[in-house]
Design an enzyme around this catalytic site. Structure first.
Site, PDB file in Angstrom:
ATOM      1  N   TYR A   1      46.110  50.306 -59.911  1.00  0.00           N
ATOM      2  CA  TYR A   1      46.589  50.442 -58.536  1.00  0.00           C
ATOM      3  C   TYR A   1      48.072  50.087 -58.448  1.00  0.00           C
ATOM      4  O   TYR A   1      48.896  50.878 -57.988  1.00  0.00           O
ATOM      5  CB  TYR A   1      45.759  49.538 -57.624  1.00  0.00           C
ATOM      6  CG  TYR A   1      45.999  49.726 -56.145  1.00  0.00           C
ATOM      7  CD1 TYR A   1      45.663  50.916 -55.517  1.00  0.00           C
ATOM      8  CD2 TYR A   1      46.548  48.705 -55.383  1.00  0.00           C
ATOM      9  CE1 TYR A   1      45.871  51.094 -54.147  1.00  0.00           C
ATOM     10  CE2 TYR A   1      46.750  48.862 -54.007  1.00  0.00           C
ATOM     11  CZ  TYR A   1      46.410  50.063 -53.400  1.00  0.00           C
ATOM     12  OH  TYR A   1      46.619  50.217 -52.052  1.00  0.00           O
TER      13      TYR A   1
ATOM     14  N   ARG B   1      36.941  45.106 -48.561  1.00  0.00           N
ATOM     15  CA  ARG B   1      38.006  44.113 -48.610  1.00  0.00           C
ATOM     16  C   ARG B   1      37.478  42.810 -48.016  1.00  0.00           C
ATOM     17  O   ARG B   1      36.389  42.764 -47.453  1.00  0.00           O
ATOM     18  CB  ARG B   1      39.218  44.601 -47.811  1.00  0.00           C
ATOM     19  CG  ARG B   1      39.667  46.002 -48.144  1.00  0.00           C
ATOM     20  CD  ARG B   1      40.193  46.105 -49.558  1.00  0.00           C
ATOM     21  NE  ARG B   1      41.375  45.301 -49.777  1.00  0.00           N
ATOM     22  CZ  ARG B   1      42.632  45.703 -49.581  1.00  0.00           C
ATOM     23  NH1 ARG B   1      42.853  46.916 -49.140  1.00  0.00           N
ATOM     24  NH2 ARG B   1      43.654  44.899 -49.816  1.00  0.00           N
TER      25      ARG B   1
ATOM     26  N   GLY C   1      39.446  29.421 -52.994  1.00  0.00           N
ATOM     27  CA  GLY C   1      39.726  29.739 -51.584  1.00  0.00           C
ATOM     28  C   GLY C   1      41.099  29.274 -51.138  1.00  0.00           C
ATOM     29  O   GLY C   1      41.461  29.412 -49.974  1.00  0.00           O
TER      30      GLY C   1
ATOM     31  N   THR D   1      46.230  32.634 -50.728  1.00  0.00           N
ATOM     32  CA  THR D   1      46.567  33.024 -49.355  1.00  0.00           C
ATOM     33  C   THR D   1      46.781  34.536 -49.223  1.00  0.00           C
ATOM     34  O   THR D   1      47.062  35.223 -50.200  1.00  0.00           O
ATOM     35  CB  THR D   1      47.868  32.350 -48.870  1.00  0.00           C
ATOM     36  OG1 THR D   1      48.975  32.944 -49.572  1.00  0.00           O
ATOM     37  CG2 THR D   1      47.858  30.854 -49.084  1.00  0.00           C
ATOM     38  N   ARG D   2      46.635  35.002 -48.015  1.00  0.00           N
ATOM     39  CA  ARG D   2      47.014  36.358 -47.612  1.00  0.00           C
ATOM     40  C   ARG D   2      47.563  36.249 -46.199  1.00  0.00           C
ATOM     41  O   ARG D   2      47.359  35.226 -45.521  1.00  0.00           O
ATOM     42  CB  ARG D   2      45.798  37.310 -47.606  1.00  0.00           C
ATOM     43  CG  ARG D   2      45.158  37.581 -48.966  1.00  0.00           C
ATOM     44  CD  ARG D   2      46.086  38.351 -49.896  1.00  0.00           C
ATOM     45  NE  ARG D   2      45.432  38.729 -51.157  1.00  0.00           N
ATOM     46  CZ  ARG D   2      45.444  37.980 -52.261  1.00  0.00           C
ATOM     47  NH1 ARG D   2      46.023  36.794 -52.263  1.00  0.00           N
ATOM     48  NH2 ARG D   2      44.876  38.417 -53.369  1.00  0.00           N
TER      49      ARG D   2
ATOM     50  N   ASP E   1      44.150  37.747 -59.564  1.00  0.00           N
ATOM     51  CA  ASP E   1      44.206  37.671 -58.100  1.00  0.00           C
ATOM     52  C   ASP E   1      45.503  36.967 -57.674  1.00  0.00           C
ATOM     53  O   ASP E   1      45.702  35.804 -58.043  1.00  0.00           O
ATOM     54  CB  ASP E   1      42.990  36.847 -57.621  1.00  0.00           C
ATOM     55  CG  ASP E   1      42.663  37.068 -56.169  1.00  0.00           C
ATOM     56  OD1 ASP E   1      43.330  37.902 -55.526  1.00  0.00           O
ATOM     57  OD2 ASP E   1      41.734  36.397 -55.662  1.00  0.00           O
ATOM     58  N   PRO E   2      46.401  37.633 -56.955  1.00  0.00           N
ATOM     59  CA  PRO E   2      47.638  36.946 -56.554  1.00  0.00           C
ATOM     60  C   PRO E   2      47.344  35.671 -55.765  1.00  0.00           C
ATOM     61  O   PRO E   2      46.457  35.663 -54.905  1.00  0.00           O
ATOM     62  CB  PRO E   2      48.352  37.985 -55.677  1.00  0.00           C
ATOM     63  CG  PRO E   2      47.810  39.301 -56.131  1.00  0.00           C
ATOM     64  CD  PRO E   2      46.380  39.029 -56.520  1.00  0.00           C
ATOM     65  N   ARG E   3      48.094  34.587 -56.049  1.00  0.00           N
ATOM     66  CA  ARG E   3      47.829  33.294 -55.391  1.00  0.00           C
ATOM     67  C   ARG E   3      48.299  33.290 -53.946  1.00  0.00           C
ATOM     68  O   ARG E   3      47.686  32.687 -53.086  1.00  0.00           O
ATOM     69  CB  ARG E   3      48.541  32.149 -56.140  1.00  0.00           C
ATOM     70  CG  ARG E   3      47.899  31.756 -57.444  1.00  0.00           C
ATOM     71  CD  ARG E   3      46.441  31.381 -57.312  1.00  0.00           C
ATOM     72  NE  ARG E   3      46.201  30.101 -56.658  1.00  0.00           N
ATOM     73  CZ  ARG E   3      44.984  29.681 -56.286  1.00  0.00           C
ATOM     74  NH1 ARG E   3      43.917  30.445 -56.467  1.00  0.00           N
ATOM     75  NH2 ARG E   3      44.841  28.505 -55.711  1.00  0.00           N
TER      76      ARG E   3
HETATM   77  N1  UDP Z   1      38.029  37.630 -51.595  1.00  0.00           N
HETATM   78  C1  UDP Z   1      37.044  36.628 -51.544  1.00  0.00           C
HETATM   79  N2  UDP Z   1      35.751  37.031 -51.325  1.00  0.00           N
HETATM   80  C2  UDP Z   1      35.377  38.325 -51.148  1.00  0.00           C
HETATM   81  C3  UDP Z   1      36.386  39.322 -51.188  1.00  0.00           C
HETATM   82  C4  UDP Z   1      37.706  38.932 -51.430  1.00  0.00           C
HETATM   83  O1  UDP Z   1      37.335  35.448 -51.694  1.00  0.00           O
HETATM   84  O2  UDP Z   1      34.190  38.574 -50.949  1.00  0.00           O
HETATM   85  C5  UDP Z   1      39.420  37.213 -51.803  1.00  0.00           C
HETATM   86  C6  UDP Z   1      40.104  37.927 -52.976  1.00  0.00           C
HETATM   87  O3  UDP Z   1      39.815  37.259 -54.191  1.00  0.00           O
HETATM   88  C7  UDP Z   1      41.567  37.833 -52.567  1.00  0.00           C
HETATM   89  C8  UDP Z   1      41.526  37.904 -51.047  1.00  0.00           C
HETATM   90  O4  UDP Z   1      40.188  37.568 -50.675  1.00  0.00           O
HETATM   91  O5  UDP Z   1      42.112  36.604 -52.957  1.00  0.00           O
HETATM   92  C9  UDP Z   1      41.881  39.270 -50.483  1.00  0.00           C
HETATM   93  O6  UDP Z   1      41.064  40.220 -51.100  1.00  0.00           O
HETATM   94  P1  UDP Z   1      41.009  41.757 -50.696  1.00  0.00           P
HETATM   95  O7  UDP Z   1      39.940  42.372 -51.520  1.00  0.00           O
HETATM   96  O8  UDP Z   1      40.888  41.906 -49.243  1.00  0.00           O
HETATM   97  O9  UDP Z   1      42.420  42.410 -51.118  1.00  0.00           O
HETATM   98  P2  UDP Z   1      43.721  41.969 -51.930  1.00  0.00           P
HETATM   99  O10 UDP Z   1      44.583  41.239 -50.959  1.00  0.00           O
HETATM  100  O11 UDP Z   1      43.324  41.092 -53.082  1.00  0.00           O
HETATM  101  O12 UDP Z   1      44.300  43.248 -52.363  1.00  0.00           O
END
Ligand code: UDP
Length: 333
Positions: free
Chosen positions: A165, A208, A229, A232-233, A295-297
């Site tokens: 991706y 997602r 957990g 962050t996002r 997984d980005p921190r």
């Molecule tokens: N995530 C999680 N549980 C789930 C799905 C995702 O903890 O059931 C976490 C994932 O590891 C990431 C964040 O949530 O750190 C965002 O994940 P997403 O799949 O939405 O997209 P990303 O931002 O990684 O592209």
């Protein structure tokens, strides 16, 4: 949703695509279908192209009998021909985007963002159309500069699970700039940060984080946190995102520009789980699972450029957006 579509149109002010002919690839997907809705409402002639690999018929069914809407089922990884005499704008959104799909469909994803982008750029060249590529915050990889500005070049693992991706979106961006430099094509690139809202896939398996947590919470099933957990996002509600994208597609002075579009409010995934649990009034337990590889921190956009260039900033607070999204999911789960 109708109210939200009206809100986007109101926020766009004088920006109207009335009478423009617009091709939207991935038009049956989450973001694509919102764009179709807004543009059909504004009186544009909308051509929605989608192979329905991750997009859904149900996202566009209500538009099928509108005179100014046309759906073409096709795979943009192959060249396509349109009947139209004129196309003014191509918005290229087609691609699977969920990390949970990266190990099942990596070649499809690479094809959509490389061959697909090139095919759509060729089409734009043929029609002398403006071209908007929806790239992603993933081009920054595990960013070392937070909030991340457009000038940060990224920290991406090309051979990791997300490489299909991240690297194909990076290649898509390079292709856009190549068409600008070699053919003076009017391209613009949106780097979309995490966005959520109604019409995100509710199937749970490949979803997602927000649709997964909401579905789990509504079913009182465990909410699955990948890792500790603490990653962050920053989450942007869909109406804000669509407004930002359409502004980027509109202004003449955005030719050749790369712009982050997202919400700069950063939150941990654990906190997100707690908020969703509360809004959904759920008894779910919070369950910690194995972390996702690469997984980005942290992820958070610097939106200074969008503010100045597009006169745009997100308006919807996370709790408000989540409440609307939970209400929508209650209808479909
Ligand atoms: N995530 C999680 N549980 C789930 C799905 C995702 O903890 O059931 C976490 C994932 O590891 C990431 C964040 O949530 O750190 C965002 O994940 P997403 O799949 O939405 O997209 P990303 O931002 O990684 O592209």
């Amino acid at each position: 949703m109708e109210k939200d579509i009206k809100r986007i149109i109101k926020n766009l002010g004088g920006i109207s695509f009335e009478d423009k002919v617009v091709l939207i690839t991935g038009g049956a997907g989450f973001l694509g279908s919102w764009i179709c809705d807004v543009l059909v409402e504004q009186g544009a002639k909308v051509i929605c192209a989608d192979n329905l690999s991750s997009g859904l018929n149900s996202n566009i069914r209500h538009l099928l009998d509108r005179m100014n809407f046309k759906f073409i089922r096709c795979d943009i990884s192959e060249p396509i021909e349109l009947d139209e005499k004129r196309v003014d704008l191509i918005m290229h959104l087609a691609s699977r985007a969920s990390p949970l799909e990266f190990d099942k469909f990596p070649i499809e994803i690479i094809r959509a963002n490389t061959l697909g982008t090139m095919n759509m750029l060729e089409l734009a060249r043929k029609y002398n159309a403006r071209f908007l590529f929806t790239s992603t915050s993933e081009v920054y990889g595990d960013a070392k500069v937070i909030p991340t500005p457009e000038t940060y070049n990224g920290n991406v693992n090309p051979v990791g699970i997300r490489g299909c991706y991240d690297e194909s979106k990076r290649c898509g961006e390079a292709l856009c700039m190549a068409y600008l430099r070699q053919y003076n094509l009017d391209v613009r690139i949106a780097r979309i940060f995490n966005t959520y809202g109604p019409r995100m896939r509710a199937d749970g398996v490949y979803g997602r984080v927000i649709p997964r947590f909401i579905t789990q919470a509504l079913k009182n099933e465990p909410i699955t946190i990948f890792g500790d957990g603490k990653q962050t996002r920053s989450f942007c509600y869909v109406t804000d995102q669509i407004e930002g994208l359409l502004r980027l597609a509109w202004f003449d002075e955005c030719k050749g520009e790369v712009v982050n579009i997202g919400n700069p409010n950063e939150i941990t995934i654990l906190k997100l789980a707690e908020i969703i649990k509360e809004i959904a009034n759920s008894d779910s337990e919070i369950k910690f699972c194995s972390p996702m590889p690469d997984d980005p921190r942290r992820r958070c956009p610097d939106i200074t450029k969008a503010k100045t260039l597009l006169n745009w900033m997100p308006k919807i607070e996370l709790e408000e957006g989540l409440r609307k999204t939970v209400e929508w999911f209650k209808e479909v789960v």
